[in-house]
Design a protein around this motif. Sequence first.
Motif, PDB file in Angstrom:
ATOM      1  N   ALA A 205      -1.001   0.276   4.115  1.00 38.42           N
ATOM      2  CA  ALA A 205      -0.856   1.037   3.146  1.00 38.42           C
ATOM      3  C   ALA A 205      -1.673   0.582   1.666  1.00 38.42           C
ATOM      4  CB  ALA A 205       0.286   1.048   2.809  1.00 38.42           C
ATOM      5  N   GLU A 206      -1.417  -0.652   2.134  1.00 42.40           N
ATOM      6  CA  GLU A 206      -1.977  -1.892   0.782  1.00 42.40           C
ATOM      7  C   GLU A 206      -3.541  -0.885   0.663  1.00 42.40           C
ATOM      8  OE1 GLU A 206      -1.984  -4.793  -2.646  1.00 42.40           O
ATOM      9  OE2 GLU A 206      -0.302  -4.086  -1.046  1.00 42.40           O
ATOM     10  N   ALA A 207      -4.054  -1.844   1.976  1.00 39.56           N
ATOM     11  CA  ALA A 207      -5.331  -1.096   1.768  1.00 39.56           C
ATOM     12  C   ALA A 207      -6.198  -0.309   1.437  1.00 39.56           C
ATOM     13  CB  ALA A 207      -6.175  -1.435   3.507  1.00 39.56           C
ATOM     14  N   THR A 208      -5.800   0.817   1.252  1.00 41.61           N
ATOM     15  CA  THR A 208      -5.880   2.314   1.163  1.00 41.61           C
ATOM     16  C   THR A 208      -4.885   3.253   0.018  1.00 41.61           C
ATOM     17  OG1 THR A 208      -3.886   3.432   2.327  1.00 41.61           O
ATOM     18  CG2 THR A 208      -5.857   2.889   3.646  1.00 41.61           C
ATOM     19  N   GLY A 209      -4.237   1.861  -0.626  1.00 44.06           N
ATOM     20  CA  GLY A 209      -3.455   2.351  -1.815  1.00 44.06           C
ATOM     21  C   GLY A 209      -2.616   3.544  -1.806  1.00 44.06           C
ATOM     22  N   ASP A 210      -2.079   4.074  -0.846  1.00 46.15           N
ATOM     23  CA  ASP A 210      -1.162   4.794  -0.247  1.00 46.15           C
ATOM     24  C   ASP A 210       0.577   4.498  -0.219  1.00 46.15           C
ATOM     25  OD1 ASP A 210       0.204   7.195   0.818  1.00 46.15           O
ATOM     26  OD2 ASP A 210      -0.966   7.308   1.898  1.00 46.15           O
ATOM     27  N   ALA A 211       0.955   5.071  -1.843  1.00 39.38           N
ATOM     28  CA  ALA A 211       2.048   4.930  -2.084  1.00 39.38           C
ATOM     29  C   ALA A 211       3.359   5.520  -1.248  1.00 39.38           C
ATOM     30  CB  ALA A 211       2.384   4.586  -3.614  1.00 39.38           C
ATOM     31  N   ARG A 214       3.386   3.627   2.010  1.00 37.41           N
ATOM     32  CA  ARG A 214       4.548   2.178   1.933  1.00 37.41           C
ATOM     33  C   ARG A 214       6.109   2.475   1.713  1.00 37.41           C
ATOM     34  NH1 ARG A 214       2.825   1.407  -2.371  1.00 37.41           N
ATOM     35  NH2 ARG A 214       1.113  -0.230  -2.016  1.00 37.41           N
TER      36      ARG A 214
END
Length: 242
Positions: A205-211, A214
């Motif tokens: 999630a952090e690597a893809t910016g997927d809130a 997360r």
Amino acid sequence: MASSAAAHAALACANPLDVEAWQRLIARAARDLPRGGRGVDIGCGPGSLSRALATLRPDLDILGVDRDPDFIARAGCAGLPPGLRLLCGDAPSAAAAETRQAALDLLLCVGASQAFGTPAEALAACHALLKPGAHLLWADIEWAAEPPPDFLDFLGCPRALYWPCADADATLRRAGFEPLARESASAAAWQAYEDSVRAGRLAHAEATGDADLRLQAQAWHAAFEDQGRHCFAFVAHWLRRT
């Protein structure tokens, strides 16, 4: 949710059973299978189980199949032992194609029953693909205790989807399989598994910016800690088709 390969990136096997339990089951499989036997690993993930079996029994012809190309890439990155092949695609279709020559001597369906539908449907499909006397390495969720209704609502599944641990042998026999051996994930092994999968999902999630991803990972972790750990069991069975 994160791809399965990303979630399981730090795990040798993409399931909660500890390595020592798998070693015992694979050793039993290596003793029981006929020379030159043919098998398919349904949803093989990183290929750890089929690789271990092929290493012990290089005479076997095993096809590992998974839909996730990252899993297949990981499974093949260190080279393959003799007798092990990999395919990225639909596992039930690949298994059916393998039976055009003859029914199979072995199936592995480890945490992959959803490839066929429900666990009951997966058992029926595996029975149809195997020749009489062939073997199935099966592992899936079972109920260790009665699941709370709100946990079932969270999962979005009926209680009847899985069977209680106490009913497993009878359920497997009704499906046409003789239980030969079983192993269950310990509480410590499952906790380590959940912690690793949570870390993998959050890192993805952090690597893809997927809130949203997360939040989903955090919601699952909270539900498991609150309720899942008390009613879930992950049980592997070594079975003979009758």
